[in-house]
Design a protein around this motif. Structure first.
Motif, PDB file in Angstrom:
ATOM      1  N   ILE A 149       1.031  -1.210  -0.082  1.00 50.15           N
ATOM      2  CA  ILE A 149       0.070  -0.172  -0.094  1.00 50.15           C
ATOM      3  C   ILE A 149       0.681   1.332  -0.083  1.00 50.15           C
ATOM      4  CG2 ILE A 149      -0.506   0.332   2.659  1.00 50.15           C
ATOM      5  CD1 ILE A 149      -3.189  -0.193   0.370  1.00 50.15           C
ATOM      6  N   PHE A 171      -8.553  -2.878  -4.707  1.00 47.63           N
ATOM      7  CA  PHE A 171      -8.580  -3.320  -3.228  1.00 47.63           C
ATOM      8  C   PHE A 171      -9.920  -2.776  -2.820  1.00 47.63           C
ATOM      9  CE2 PHE A 171      -7.091   0.313  -0.967  1.00 47.63           C
ATOM     10  CZ  PHE A 171      -7.551   0.101   0.371  1.00 47.63           C
ATOM     11  N   GLU A 172     -10.317  -1.592  -3.248  1.00 51.04           N
ATOM     12  CA  GLU A 172     -11.379  -0.746  -2.660  1.00 51.04           C
ATOM     13  C   GLU A 172     -12.507  -1.436  -2.884  1.00 51.04           C
ATOM     14  OE1 GLU A 172     -12.666   3.742  -2.891  1.00 51.04           O
ATOM     15  OE2 GLU A 172     -10.587   3.754  -2.412  1.00 51.04           O
ATOM     16  N   MET A 192     -12.635  -4.293  -0.627  1.00 42.54           N
ATOM     17  CA  MET A 192     -13.015  -4.110   0.545  1.00 42.54           C
ATOM     18  C   MET A 192     -14.402  -3.725   1.164  1.00 42.54           C
ATOM     19  SD  MET A 192     -10.100  -4.376   2.315  1.00 42.54           S
ATOM     20  CE  MET A 192      -8.901  -5.087   1.622  1.00 42.54           C
ATOM     21  N   MET A 193     -15.080  -3.081  -0.222  1.00 41.27           N
ATOM     22  CA  MET A 193     -16.371  -2.470   0.184  1.00 41.27           C
ATOM     23  C   MET A 193     -17.311  -3.988   0.358  1.00 41.27           C
ATOM     24  SD  MET A 193     -16.749   0.565   0.274  1.00 41.27           S
ATOM     25  CE  MET A 193     -18.713   0.700   0.327  1.00 41.27           C
ATOM     26  N   ALA A 211     -11.709  -5.846   5.437  1.00 40.73           N
ATOM     27  CA  ALA A 211     -11.156  -4.667   5.388  1.00 40.73           C
ATOM     28  C   ALA A 211     -10.770  -4.393   6.915  1.00 40.73           C
ATOM     29  CB  ALA A 211     -12.257  -3.693   5.209  1.00 40.73           C
ATOM     30  N   LEU A 222      -7.336  -5.620   7.623  1.00 43.72           N
ATOM     31  CA  LEU A 222      -6.369  -4.996   7.150  1.00 43.72           C
ATOM     32  C   LEU A 222      -6.063  -3.912   7.970  1.00 43.72           C
ATOM     33  CD1 LEU A 222      -4.676  -4.852   4.759  1.00 43.72           C
ATOM     34  CD2 LEU A 222      -6.181  -3.270   3.546  1.00 43.72           C
ATOM     35  N   THR A 257     -18.947  -0.053   5.782  1.00 41.93           N
ATOM     36  CA  THR A 257     -17.667  -0.264   5.311  1.00 41.93           C
ATOM     37  C   THR A 257     -16.926   1.042   4.894  1.00 41.93           C
ATOM     38  OG1 THR A 257     -18.517  -2.260   4.313  1.00 41.93           O
ATOM     39  CG2 THR A 257     -16.349  -1.649   3.763  1.00 41.93           C
ATOM     40  N   ARG A 258     -17.491   2.036   4.642  1.00 42.76           N
ATOM     41  CA  ARG A 258     -17.114   3.229   4.088  1.00 42.76           C
ATOM     42  C   ARG A 258     -16.244   3.727   5.370  1.00 42.76           C
ATOM     43  NH1 ARG A 258     -17.387   4.629  -0.446  1.00 42.76           N
ATOM     44  NH2 ARG A 258     -19.072   3.963  -1.951  1.00 42.76           N
ATOM     45  N   ILE A 288     -14.618   2.090   7.489  1.00 45.59           N
ATOM     46  CA  ILE A 288     -13.250   1.157   7.422  1.00 45.59           C
ATOM     47  C   ILE A 288     -12.226   1.737   6.480  1.00 45.59           C
ATOM     48  CG2 ILE A 288     -12.092  -0.759   7.577  1.00 45.59           C
ATOM     49  CD1 ILE A 288     -14.885  -2.086   8.276  1.00 45.59           C
ATOM     50  N   LEU A 289     -13.175   2.026   5.237  1.00 41.38           N
ATOM     51  CA  LEU A 289     -12.060   2.481   3.954  1.00 41.38           C
ATOM     52  C   LEU A 289     -11.423   3.827   4.333  1.00 41.38           C
ATOM     53  CD1 LEU A 289     -13.810   1.466   0.809  1.00 41.38           C
ATOM     54  CD2 LEU A 289     -11.802   0.655   1.735  1.00 41.38           C
ATOM     55  N   LEU A 293      -8.704   3.081   6.785  1.00 40.83           N
ATOM     56  CA  LEU A 293      -7.529   2.736   5.976  1.00 40.83           C
ATOM     57  C   LEU A 293      -6.690   3.657   5.230  1.00 40.83           C
ATOM     58  CD1 LEU A 293      -9.220  -0.523   4.679  1.00 40.83           C
ATOM     59  CD2 LEU A 293      -7.191  -0.559   5.909  1.00 40.83           C
ATOM     60  N   SER A 319      -2.816   4.361   6.288  1.00 40.00           N
ATOM     61  CA  SER A 319      -2.095   4.135   5.396  1.00 40.00           C
ATOM     62  C   SER A 319      -1.057   5.543   5.062  1.00 40.00           C
ATOM     63  CB  SER A 319      -2.470   3.548   4.193  1.00 40.00           C
ATOM     64  OG  SER A 319      -3.303   4.338   3.379  1.00 40.00           O
ATOM     65  N   ARG A 324       2.738   5.407   5.824  1.00 38.86           N
ATOM     66  CA  ARG A 324       3.681   6.069   4.935  1.00 38.86           C
ATOM     67  C   ARG A 324       4.641   6.871   5.471  1.00 38.86           C
ATOM     68  NH1 ARG A 324       0.184   7.376  -0.066  1.00 38.86           N
ATOM     69  NH2 ARG A 324      -0.445   5.200   0.344  1.00 38.86           N
TER      70      ARG A 324
END
Lengths: 215, 355
Positions: free
Chosen positions: A65, A91-92, A95-96, A102, A105, B94-95, B97-98, B101, B105, B109
Motif C-alpha cells: 500500500i 482493493f477498494e 473491501m467494500m 477490511a 487490514l 464499510t465506508r 473502515i475505508l 484505512l 496508510s 507511509r
C-alpha cells in the motif's frame, strides 16, 4: 469466511517452493490466502530466517500500500497455495464487499504503525549500547502483548533471538552488536546462548535506555 | 451497546501511556482535542476532534498503550464502544473502515519514510543490490528455482543495471543446474559477483540510482576475525557460568597472541574467570600483573574493582576499600556501572565495619 466467489479473476495458484515475491522486489499487490500455507522469510547475514508461516484467511504483502517501497521479506509457498491478488486499484472493490477483510487490514495497519514507531524510537538513540538494550525492551513489549496475563518470571526475560536479529532491529552491524552483548555479558546483565539471549533484569535495561533518551 | 457518557471541560478521557486501552470513542457534541509529542521533532502537537469523529482507535485495535492525551475542552458527550461493538458497527458501514484505512496508510507511509531515513545512515541496502544479493544467496545454497525467480526479476526491473551481466550469468547457471542436478542438488555452483570496480568507481552511472559503494560491504557477521569468534564463544561459556571452560578458552586466546584487541579483552576475562572460581590469590596476582602491563587498559576501573573484591573476599578490608575508593576518584560518570558497583561495595564494607 466472506463470500469471495466474485473475485476468482484475482485468484493465483503457487506450487510448493515457488516464490510469490522476493525481498527487495518492488511490490504493488497484496495477497489474501485462500488455501495452503505461505512462509515469510528474510535473509539475515548468511541464513534464511523464517519470520512467520501464514494460512487462510491471513493477509500478506500489505505494505505494498506504500508506493514504491521494496518488499521487506520474501513470501514462499509451503504447499500448493491459492491466493487472491489485489492492488491499490482494485482493493477498494474488495473491501467494500468484505468488511471483515477490511477490518483485518485495518488491524494489521495499526500494528505496523506501532512497530514502525517503536523502531523509530530505537533508531533515534545515539548510544549504541542503549540501542541494543532498547531492542530487548521492544521484544519484551511484544512478548508481553502476546502472553498478556501470563505470569512473568520476575525481572528475568528470555528472548529467542540471534545477534543478526538484534543487529537488524537496531540498524547496526552484527560485529558491533556482538561486542556490546559481550560487554553486557561481562557486566553480568545478559547471558548469551547460541539460540537465545537472557536479560537478567529487564527493569535495569529500561532505566538505562530512559537515561539515554533525549528529553 | 455503546454507552453515552458526558465529560466536563478540562477533564481527561484518557492519558498517554494508559495501558488499559480497550475503548473506542466517538465525539457527539462539545470539544475534545488530542495532544501528543511528535516522535521526530519532539514538538507537542494538538489535533481537534471533529464532531462525529472516532478517536482512540489505533491503540484499542492494536492493543497497545495510548499514545496521546484526550482532553475535553468544552463539555462533551461521547459514545463509548468496546472493540467488538466497534467492529460490529463499522462492519455495517464499510465506508468508515475505508476512510480509516486511508488515514492509517498515510500515517504508515510517513513513519515508514522516517525510519528509512534513519536506516539509510546505518545499514540499508539499495533495493537493486539487495535483490541481487537475495538471488546470490539462493544460488549459493543450490535453491535453483528460487534463484531463477530472483535473477529474472532483477533483469526485469534493472535491465541496464550495474549487475545485469552478473545477474544474467547467474540466471543461466540456475537454469542449467536446475536441469542437470535438480533443486537442492549438485556441486556448489560458481556465482558471478559484481564486476570489480564498477560499483565504487562511478556512483550514479547505472540505470537505477546508485548508493555509495560501502553498501556492498560484506555482512558484518562474516568480517569477525577467528579470534573474535573464539573470544565470544568464551564469553558465552562465562555467561553460562562454565568458568573453568571459559578460563581455558581465554587462556588459549592470550597465549596464541593473534589479535591484540581480543588478547587484551581475554586477559581481563581470564582474571574474572579465576575470581569466579574462588581463587582469589591467583586473581590478585593476575590483575596486578595486568595493571602493570596495561596501565591504560580501557577496563582499568573494572580491573581495580575485581582487585578490591578479591581482597574483600580474603578479608583484607582496608586494601579492598582502597581499590574501591580509587575507582570513585577515577570515574567521572556517576551512572557508570563500575562506579555504582564500587560505591555499593565500599558502603557494604563500611557498614559491616561499623555495624
Amino acid at each position: 469466511m466472506a463470500d469471495l466467489s466474485a473475485f476468482t479473476r484475482f485468484a493465483r495458484t503457487y506450487q510448493a517452493g515457488e516464490i510469490i515475491f522476493s525481498e527487495y522486489e518492488p511490490g504493488d499487490s497484496f495477497y489474501l490466502i485462500q488455501s495452503g500455507k505461505v512462509r515469510i522469510a528474510k535473509i539475515v547475514g548468511d541464513i534464511e530466517k523464517t519470520i512467520d508461516v501464514l494460512q487462510p484467511p491471513e493477509i500478506f504483502g500489505e505494505m505494498a500500500i506504500l508506493e514504491g517501497t521494496p518488499r521487506s521479506a520474501t513470501a514462499v509457498a509451503v504447499d500448493t497455495v491459492r491466493v487472491l491478488e489485489f492492488n491499490r486499484a482494485n482493493f477498494e472493490v474488495l473491501m467494500m464487499g468484505n468488511p471483515q477483510i477490511a477490518l483485518r487490514l485495518l488491524k494489521l495497519f495499526t500494528k505496523r504503525i506501532y512497530d514502525q514507531k517503536r523502531r523509530f524510537m530505537i533508531l533515534t538513540l545515539e548510544d549504541p549500547q542503549a540501542r541494543v538494550a532498547d531492542v530487548f525492551l521492544m521484544l519484551d513489549e511484544t512478548q508481553a502483548a502476546a502472553t498478556a496475563g501470563a505470569e512473568q518470571d520476575g525481572e528475568k526475560r528470555e528472548f529467542k533471538v540471534t545477534i543478526e536479529d538484534v543487529a537488524h532491529w537496531g540498524g547496526m552491524g552484527a560485529s558491533e552488536v556482538q561486542t556490546i552483548l559481550g560487554h553486557f555479558a561481562n557486566q553480568r546483565r545478559v547471558e548469551l546462548y547460541p539460540d537465545r539471549v537472557v536479560v537478567r533484569n529487564i527493569s535495569d535495561f529500561s532505566r538505562f535506555v530512559n537515561s539515554r533518551r533525549k528529553k | 451497546m455503546p454507552k453515552a457518557a458526558n465529560y466536563r471541560a478540562n477533564s481527561v478521557i484518557y492519558f498517554q501511556g494508559d495501558v488499559i486501552s480497550d475503548k473506542i470513542y466517538i465525539l457527539q457534541s462539545g470539544q475534545v482535542v488530542v495532544n501528543y509529542t511528535d516522535i521526530e521533532t519532539g514538538k507537542d502537537l494538538r489535533e481537534v476532534i471533529q464532531t462525529g469523529e472516532f478517536f482512540g482507535v489505533k491503540s484499542a485495535l492494536g492493543k497497545y498503550p495510548r499514545e496521546e492525551n484526550a482532553v475535553v475542552v468544552s463539555d462533551a458527550q461521547v459514545l463509548i464502544f468496546t472493540v467488538p461493538e466497534f467492529e460490529q458497527f463499522v462492519s455495517a458501514n464499510t465506508r468508515i473502515i475505508l476512510k480509516m484505512l486511508r488515514v492509517f496508510s498515510n500515517q504508515l507511509r510517513r513513519i515508514h519514510k522516517q525510519v528509512e531515513n534513519l536506516m539509510e545512515k546505518s545499514e540499508a541496502l539499495s533495493p537493486e543490490i539487495g535483490l541481487f544479493r537475495t538471488g546470490e544467496y539462493y544460488l549459493k545454497n543450490r535453491m535453483y528455482s528460487q534463484a531463477k525467480y530472483v535473477f529474472s526479476r532483477y533483469l526485469t526491473y534493472y535491465p541496464a543495471g550495474k549487475l545485469a551481466d552478473a545477474a544474467s550469468k547467474n540466471l543461466e547457471t540456475s537454469e542449467s543446474c536446475m536441469v542437470k542436478f535438480g533443486d537442492g542438488k549438485g556441486p556448489s555452483p560458481s556465482v558471478a559477483g559484481p564486476p570489480a570496480g564498477t560499483l565504487s568507481a562511478h556512483p550514479g552511472a547505472g540505470a537505477a540510482p546508485a548508493k555509495p559503494a560501502d553498501t556492498l560491504r560484506p555482512q558484518a557477521g562474516q568480517a569477525l576475525s577467528d579470534t573474535a569468534k573464539e573470544y565470544y564463544n568464551a564469553v558465552s561459556l562465562f555467561s553460562q557460568e562454565k568458568y573453568k571452560e571459559a578460563l581455558g578458552e581465554f587462556k588459549r586466546i592470550v597465549e596464541a597472541n593473534q589479535d591484540p584487541e581480543y588478547v587484551v579483552k581475554a586477559a581481563f576475562d581470564m582474571g574474572r574467570s579465576v575470581f569466579m572460581l574462588g581463587q582469589f590469590d591467583a586473581a590478585i596476582a593476575h590483575f596486578t600483573r595486568m595493571v602493570q602491563t596495561y596501565p591504560k587498559h580501557p577496563d582499568l576501573a573494572d580491573i581495580l574493582y575485581y582487585l578490591g573484591q578479591s581482597y574483600a573476599k580474603k578479608g583484607d578490608v582496608e586494601r579492598a576499600k582502597g581499590f574501591f575508593r580509587k575507582i570513585l576518584t577515577m570515574e567521572k560518570d556517576e551512572d557508570n556501572s563500575t562506579f555504582l558497583r564500587a560505591k555499593k561495595a565500599l558502603r557494604g564494607l563500611e557498614e559491616a565495619q561499623n555495624g
